[in-house]
Enzyme design. Sequence first.
Site: not given
Length: 310
Positions: A45, A70-73, A128, A131, A165, A193-194
């Site tokens: 992660k 929309s996890m938000g890291l 990354n 995001c 990323k 890609v992301n």
Amino acid sequence: MVSTKTSIGAFDFDNCLMNAAGVYCMTRKELEAIESSAAGSFVTKTGTLEARAGNPEPRYSNTDWGSINSMGLPNKGVDYYLDFVTELQEEGGHKNHFLSLVGMSPEETHTILKKVEASNYNGLVELNLSCPNVPGKPQIAYDFETTDAILSEVFSYYTKPLGIKLPPYFDIVHFDQAAAIFNKYPLAFVNSVNSIGNGLVIDDETVVIKPKNGFGGIGGDFIKPTALANVHAFYQRLNPSIKIIGTGGVKSGRDAFEHILCGASMVQIGTALHKEGPAIFERITKELQNIMAEKGYDSIEDFRGKLHYL
């Protein structure tokens, strides 16, 4: 038997398939499940300087064609993941791994990378830059000036294998501009890609996730054409020493085959892994091997990047 072995820089992998950062990689238990599967590697992660709870739930939703999130890291902090991959490295006999990380500011990113530089970890790092789901924070890689400045400073002190990323790009000139920047630096790889940022999915009259009034990153079937285009565009433009990890819309051996045909040296699986679990790696590996055998390919290098044009 045909081989799906691959390499990035000095690192060899028995299989070109692995998870995408964000899926099956939050905890040691999840990472151990990927480690013991048919996957050739895992990526952690994306770790930030401090642990993060992420965005409010519901923040992930499956759809018929893929997913929106929309996890938000959310993550347990970079030290958690750095300690784990270093332990595996020191135990020996394990696969090579990828440590994903980013700071919530350029200053934090440098603090984290300097921590990794000073550590005993000698594996691959994925920075990354893409995001799309942290409110108030833009995707770094869409700002070419900032991306160039960050990479310039990073490589002034960071000496270990590093890749980035990327978000999807949609304009040919952006491929040209981004590749010109990346080619200035000793990157080990780019991951392309992301998710496609800020899509919107509606069920009846209501959005399906809570953060950002329902706006979130799109993954799955819809993203594959964009992902393939990005993989091939960068394969055409990047220095040969910069390998490409293809990510987006992979749920079958045929999907993985197409990513490699476009130039990918490794292929990451996200949405389909979330739906199917780590057993997916064995299934897709067999499907990929069957396609290769039918076409007479012994290794992925036999066809990597050899897309035919009309």
